[in-house]
Design an enzyme around this catalytic site. Structure first.
Site, PDB file in Angstrom:
ATOM      1  N   ASP A 208       0.815  -1.203   0.000  1.00  0.00           N
ATOM      2  CA  ASP A 208       0.000   0.000   0.000  1.00  0.00           C
ATOM      3  C   ASP A 208       0.862   1.273   0.000  1.00  0.00           C
ATOM      4  O   ASP A 208       0.712   2.116   0.876  1.00  0.00           O
ATOM      5  CB  ASP A 208      -0.901  -0.058   1.247  1.00  0.00           C
ATOM      6  CG  ASP A 208      -1.860   1.101   1.320  1.00  0.00           C
ATOM      7  OD1 ASP A 208      -2.353   1.535   0.274  1.00  0.00           O
ATOM      8  OD2 ASP A 208      -2.107   1.585   2.457  1.00  0.00           O
ATOM      9  N   GLU A 445       3.372  -8.234   7.543  1.00  0.00           N
ATOM     10  CA  GLU A 445       2.152  -8.925   7.115  1.00  0.00           C
ATOM     11  C   GLU A 445       2.363  -9.933   5.991  1.00  0.00           C
ATOM     12  O   GLU A 445       1.702  -9.872   4.953  1.00  0.00           O
ATOM     13  CB  GLU A 445       1.097  -7.902   6.675  1.00  0.00           C
ATOM     14  CG  GLU A 445       0.594  -7.054   7.796  1.00  0.00           C
ATOM     15  CD  GLU A 445      -0.500  -6.089   7.355  1.00  0.00           C
ATOM     16  OE1 GLU A 445      -0.961  -6.170   6.200  1.00  0.00           O
ATOM     17  OE2 GLU A 445      -0.902  -5.257   8.170  1.00  0.00           O
ATOM     18  N   TYR A 498      -7.016  -3.258  12.415  1.00  0.00           N
ATOM     19  CA  TYR A 498      -7.824  -2.128  11.937  1.00  0.00           C
ATOM     20  C   TYR A 498      -9.289  -2.339  12.295  1.00  0.00           C
ATOM     21  O   TYR A 498     -10.167  -2.266  11.445  1.00  0.00           O
ATOM     22  CB  TYR A 498      -7.604  -1.952  10.424  1.00  0.00           C
ATOM     23  CG  TYR A 498      -6.236  -1.369  10.151  1.00  0.00           C
ATOM     24  CD1 TYR A 498      -6.021   0.006  10.195  1.00  0.00           C
ATOM     25  CD2 TYR A 498      -5.151  -2.197   9.916  1.00  0.00           C
ATOM     26  CE1 TYR A 498      -4.757   0.538   9.991  1.00  0.00           C
ATOM     27  CE2 TYR A 498      -3.879  -1.666   9.713  1.00  0.00           C
ATOM     28  CZ  TYR A 498      -3.697  -0.301   9.749  1.00  0.00           C
ATOM     29  OH  TYR A 498      -2.441   0.233   9.559  1.00  0.00           O
ATOM     30  N   GLU A 534       0.635  -1.422  14.304  1.00  0.00           N
ATOM     31  CA  GLU A 534      -0.141  -0.517  13.433  1.00  0.00           C
ATOM     32  C   GLU A 534      -1.567  -0.465  13.952  1.00  0.00           C
ATOM     33  O   GLU A 534      -2.119  -1.505  14.354  1.00  0.00           O
ATOM     34  CB  GLU A 534      -0.223  -1.033  11.987  1.00  0.00           C
ATOM     35  CG  GLU A 534       0.969  -0.799  11.134  1.00  0.00           C
ATOM     36  CD  GLU A 534       0.770  -1.274   9.689  1.00  0.00           C
ATOM     37  OE1 GLU A 534      -0.357  -1.188   9.164  1.00  0.00           O
ATOM     38  OE2 GLU A 534       1.768  -1.734   9.107  1.00  0.00           O
TER      39      GLU A 534
HETATM   40  C1  BDP Z   1      -1.592  -2.311   6.832  1.00  0.00           C
HETATM   41  C2  BDP Z   1      -0.304  -2.285   6.018  1.00  0.00           C
HETATM   42  C3  BDP Z   1       0.062  -0.866   5.605  1.00  0.00           C
HETATM   43  C4  BDP Z   1      -1.150  -0.181   5.004  1.00  0.00           C
HETATM   44  C5  BDP Z   1      -2.253  -0.152   6.048  1.00  0.00           C
HETATM   45  C6  BDP Z   1      -3.507   0.573   5.568  1.00  0.00           C
HETATM   46  O1  BDP Z   1       0.745  -2.840   6.779  1.00  0.00           O
HETATM   47  O2  BDP Z   1       1.143  -0.907   4.704  1.00  0.00           O
HETATM   48  O3  BDP Z   1      -0.862   1.106   4.538  1.00  0.00           O
HETATM   49  O4  BDP Z   1      -2.595  -1.490   6.318  1.00  0.00           O
HETATM   50  O5  BDP Z   1      -4.355  -0.100   4.975  1.00  0.00           O
HETATM   51  O6  BDP Z   1      -2.137  -3.579   6.923  1.00  0.00           O
HETATM   52  O7  BDP Z   1      -3.617   1.766   5.763  1.00  0.00           O
END
Ligand code: BDP
Length: 633
Positions: A208, A445, A498, A534
């Site tokens: 991404d 990942e 997320y 993250e």
């Molecule tokens: C995560 C990835 C990261 C992405 C992020 C996203 O590690 O590189 O930019 O998601 O979706 O899973 O913002």
């Protein structure tokens, strides 16, 4: 890296043990530094440039563009080095170009570098993405695969052949990603002639961020003497008030003459000395290297001056900055100098307007100022090795690093694995002496549901641990199933999630339950400390809505807050750090999930704060007060 039990016993074992950093690659990658015996000439500025737009992207090789000045074989434009070429012009074809691009320029080499046969002249490229071939005066001097690490070639004899001619450097760079590259990608030809013109193809990628390309870091010529200090490895430890530096120096180019090692403190005062290519320096009343906000004097660096003598004359001199610190991991803690360290930090990208991924001092210094303003004590080099100058800043400012090699990978064949091991060697060889680097992350990942993944990860992690026994190793994961493949081998569990973003969209109320269940499961299974490597939400700056809705600044704030509540519950158990995704907005490929890039930054791409930056700033300074002070033994 060892699990602390009785520290004194471990220190003794450390002294008796063999050197922990063992590198199979030939030769070192010392950062080029000037000294009385070494000169550096930067080749940054404007180079001539042409993208090879021929259908097979091969015209440059067919017509041997490297044999003459690029300007003689076709039209050229001026291209800044270092910079990504993608955003420099108004041409969308160049922004999205896939294939070979060509750079060249002439350099006036100082006459004494040529006349003095005792001088070695080396051409070094800080990084170029992804595959590079380098010629000097039409002769190939090196090629390199991999977009984020330096490579170099000795060119002394070549430039001495025609001493009166200026030296022409040609660099061809190809950004095509295939199943053999790391990160991998695929080239897909669209053969439906009713919808696509002849030869139409696209580059598919599974990560991404924009696949910026070109010469991204400084290009240099530097000199060393013929017999030169090629590599230095240091490992540090301490016992009570005494610092211990175990060192190893390798000399190349001829008979290894007498080596003299002198250690100086920050003020240039003599601290210790030694002779020979390996040994241990003892530092009385040691000043340890501490992270920012963990000590009133963070980032303390000594200087280790290595001098190579022959017949009582100094022949070469290289000075390595170094910090004395230890890193250990228990089941529940990350210890720096035997004190619990809590990561409150960010994930970054090397990314900005216009220059793309190109090295840029104003941007780097601004980012460090912003990080210190935020109260950040650490970051992860997501998802590739950053410029070494950034690591040096971290060393000096006491910013702790998780040094990551790769973004998402989903190909686990033998070819990928062998290449992955080589780039891991290159990374450790370059970064092994940086006190700021406290952990290696071998990938982000990985899609480990693929069958060979377990063998792949076991091999990679064990290889990394064999390369460097002084630092823990991790890989960053998002799914429990992925962790099953490598979990047993990692020292720290780094997990991305997320919640209320990609899943249960808009439902902030589920975060506490899902996140704490998630943590409990991970901990029960692996009994390793956990970092939230993250978490985040996109926020379009200036978009507001209350009650919060996705993509507004309020939603980003509320989502972070709901994660923070759970972090605070687990903090005194096994939870050892939080790294926001992302420090700043960054460019990605175009797609329906991205509005001119990823907007999960707490700063905009121009480094202006969104509301979340203020929330995080308050939290990080509070955390610094609660977790960062030196705890009593
Ligand atoms: C995560 C990835 C990261 C992405 C992020 C996203 O590690 O590189 O930019 O998601 O979706 O899973 O913002």
């Amino acid at each position: 890296m060892s699990v602390p039990g009785s520290f004194a016993v471990l220190r003794l074992l450390w002294l008796l043990s063999v050197f922990g950093t063992v590198l199979p690659l030939d030769g070192g990658m010392l950062f080029p530094r000037e000294s009385s015996f070494r000169e550096v000439k930067e080749l940054n500025g404007l180079w001539d440039f042409r993208a090879d737009g021929s259908p097979n992207r091969n015209e440059g090789f067919e017509k041997a563009w490297h044999k003459r000045q690029l300007a003689e074989t076709g039209p050229v434009i001026e291209m800044p080095v270092p910079a990504s070429y993608n955003d420099i012009t108004q041409d969308p074809t160049l922004r999205d170009f896939i294939g070979w691009v060509w750079y060249d320029r002439e350099v006036a080499v100082p006459a004494r570098w040529i006349s003095d046969q005792g001088t070695r002249v080396v051409l070094r490229v800080g990084s170029a993405h992804y595959y590079s071939i380098v010629w000097v005066n039409g002769e190939k001097v090196t090629e390199h695969e991999g977009g984020h690490l330096p490579f170099e070639a000795e060119i002394s004899s070549l430039i001495r052949r025609e001493p009166m001619k200026p030296c022409r450097i040609t660099i061809a760079v190809n950004n095509t990603l295939t199943l053999e590259t790391l990160p991998p990608g695929t080239i897909q030809y669209m053969n439906d002639s009713s919808r696509y013109p002849d030869g139409f193809f696209v580059q598919n990628m599974d990560f991404d961020f924009f696949n910026y390309a070109g010469i991204h870091r400084p290009v240099l010529l530097y000199t060393t003497p013929k017999v030169y200090v090629d590599d230095i490895t240091v490992e540090t430890n301490f016992m009570d008030n005494t610092g211990l530096i175990r060192y190893k120096v390798s000399v190349q180019g001829g008979f290894s003459n007498t080596l003299n090692i002198t250690l100086m403190d920050k003020d240039g005062h003599f601290v210790a000395s030694s002779n020979g290519s390996s040994g241990v320096l003892r530092v009385v009343d040691v000043k340890l290297w501490w992270p920012y906000l963990m000590h009133e004097n963070p980032g303390y660096l000594y200087s280790m001056k290595v001098r190579q003598h022959a017949h009582r004359h100094v022949r070469d001199e290289y000075t390595l900055p170094l910090g004395i610190r230890t890193v250990n991991v228990t089941n529940t803690q990350f210890l720096i100098n035997n004190k619990p360290f809590y990561f409150h930090g960010v994930n970054k990208h090397e990314d900005a307007d216009i220059r793309g991924r190109g090295f840029d001092w104003p941007l780097i210094v601004k980012d460090f100022n912003l990080m210190k303003w935020l109260g950040v004590n650490s970051f992860r080099t997501s998802h590739y090795p950053y410029a070494e100058e950034i690591l040096q800043m971290c060393d000096r400012h006491g910013i702790v690093l998780i040094d990551e090699l790769l973004p998402h990978i989903s190909v686990f064949g033998n070819a990928s694995l062998s290449h992955h091991l080589v780039v891991m060697d290159e990374l450790v060889r370059r970064d092994k002496n940086h006190p700021s680097v406290v952990m290696w992350s071998v990938a982000n990942e990985p899609a480990s549901e693929m069958p060979p993944a377990e063998f792949y990860f076991k091999t990679l992690i064990e290889h990394t641990k064999a390369l460097d026994q002084t630092r823990p190793v991790t890989y960053v994961t998002i799914a429990e199933a992925d962790m099953d493949k490598g979990g047993p081998y990692v020292d720290v569990v780094c997990v991305n999630s997320y919640f209320a973003w990609y899943f249960d969209q808009g439902r902030l109320d589920i975060v506490p339950l899902q996140l704490s269940t998630h943590f409990e499961n991970w901990y029960r299974k692996y009994q390793r400390p956990i970092i939230q490597s993250e978490y985040g939400a996109d926020a379009v700056p200036g978009l507001h809505m209350d009650p919060p809705m996705m993509f507004t600044e309020e939603y980003q704030n509320a989502l972070l807050q709901s994660y923070h509540d759970v972090f605070d519950q687990k903090r005194n158990q096994y939870f050892i750090g939080e790294l926001i995704w992302n420090f700043a907005d960054f460019m990605t490929a175009q797609g329906i999930y991205r509005v001119v890039g990823n907007k999960k930054g707490i700063f905009t791409r121009q480094r202006q704060p969104k509301a979340a930056a203020f929330l995080l700033r308050k939290r990080y300074w509070r955390l610094a007060n609660e977790t960062g002070r030196l705890l009593p033994d």
